[in-house]
Design an enzyme around this catalytic site. Structure first.
Site: not given
Length: 295
Positions: A46-47, A109, A135, A140, A164, A206
């Site tokens: 995502t980063t 979503y 993850y 998010r 994660k 992470i």
């Protein structure tokens, strides 16, 4: 999966002022992180502003990281999404030979039920030729992958090797640590509580801030893994303000401002993200000066 113990960093995608990918800056970031002592690199998480990259740009990022890394550190690739069939197709067609694992985010979503999350990752696990790191990041995705679902996946699929965990909930993390099968890794996805999670039995982190201050942050995690608690918390409290600051106006705008201050990369992000405001920029730059003086 000993290679996933310690500090991994979720690499940013640096851009030039014209919003094109800056491969030279990406090379500097990789070398800075490697030289700083981190244990592995995570590509296209995502980063990395993954959602704003074209397929051609993603391939450029992957190639650049592989070429610059030169096999020095293990690599993890982000392969996830809210279209299960598309994720499965990528896993079946992409060359994953340079990666030790994939990092796959819980579907966002769509807000699936826990059974839907389980079935999604069942399909991912069955399709992936390499180990899978789950993850969980409810902030998010708008849905929390509960411990019972994670543990069900960990017990049902040998190649689901880690999670994660980024719910920001130390109690939830401790439940995972208490009940996980032997060898399954619980990796922090929250920089601020990474050390407490390690001390509770976690495998590491992470990290986002870890690429800005790789020497300090990775040493903190190693101290935690070695149960040198007082020394580890000394660094935790040294870095705490910076962790708050880099997420204050969104990720990766904050960490990119750190890189600008370090002279490693520009602070440009792609819309709908925007760079941090002048006030936060000033505070970040002052913090970087302080850390450099401390170092």
């Amino acid at each position: 999966m000993q290679s996933l113990i310690g500090t991994g960093v979720a690499l940013v995608t640096p851009f030039k002022k014209d919003f094109s990918i800056d491969t030279e800056a990406l090379e500097r970031i990789i070398n800075y992180s490697v030289d700083g002592g981190i244990e592995y690199l995570v590509v296209l998480g995502t980063t990395a502003e993954n959602a704003t990259l074209s397929q051609e740009e993603k391939e450029l990022v992957i190639k650049t990281v592989i070429d610059v890394n030169k096999g020095r550190l293990p690599l993890v690739l982000g392969v996830g999404g809210n279209n299960t069939l598309k994720v499965v197709e990528e896993l079946k067609t992409r060359d994953l030979s340079q990666f030790v694992a994939i990092l796959s985010v819980s579907p966002y979503y769509n807000k699936p039920t826990q059974e839907g999350i389980y079935q999604h990752f069942k399909a991912v696990a069955e399709a992936s030729p390499i180990p899978v790191i789950l993850y969980n990041v409810p902030g998010r995705t708008s849905s929390n992958m509960l411990p019972k679902t994670v543990l069900r996946l960990a017990n049902d699929f040998k190649n689901v090797v880690a999670i994660k965990e980024a719910a920001g909930d130390i109690v939830q993390a401790m439940q995972l640590l208490k009940d996980k099968p032997e060898g399954f890794l619980v990796i922090s996805g929250d920089d601020m509580i990474a050390l407490p999670m390690v001390l509770a039995g976690g495998a590491g982190v992470i990290s986002v801030i870890g690429q800005g201050f790789p020497k300090e942050f990775s040493e903190m995690i190693r101290l935690g893994l070695n149960r040198k608690v007082d020394e580890a918390f000394k660094t935790q409290y040294l870095l705490a303000d910076s962790i708050d600051m880099i997420f204050e106006q969104g990720n990766p705008a904050g960490i990119k401002e750190v890189f600008q201050s370090l002279g490693i990369a520009d602070n440009t992000v792609r819309l709908p993200l925007v760079s941090v405001d002048e006030s936060l920029s000033s505070r970040i730059h002052e913090f970087v000066k302080k850390i450099n003086k401390f170092a």
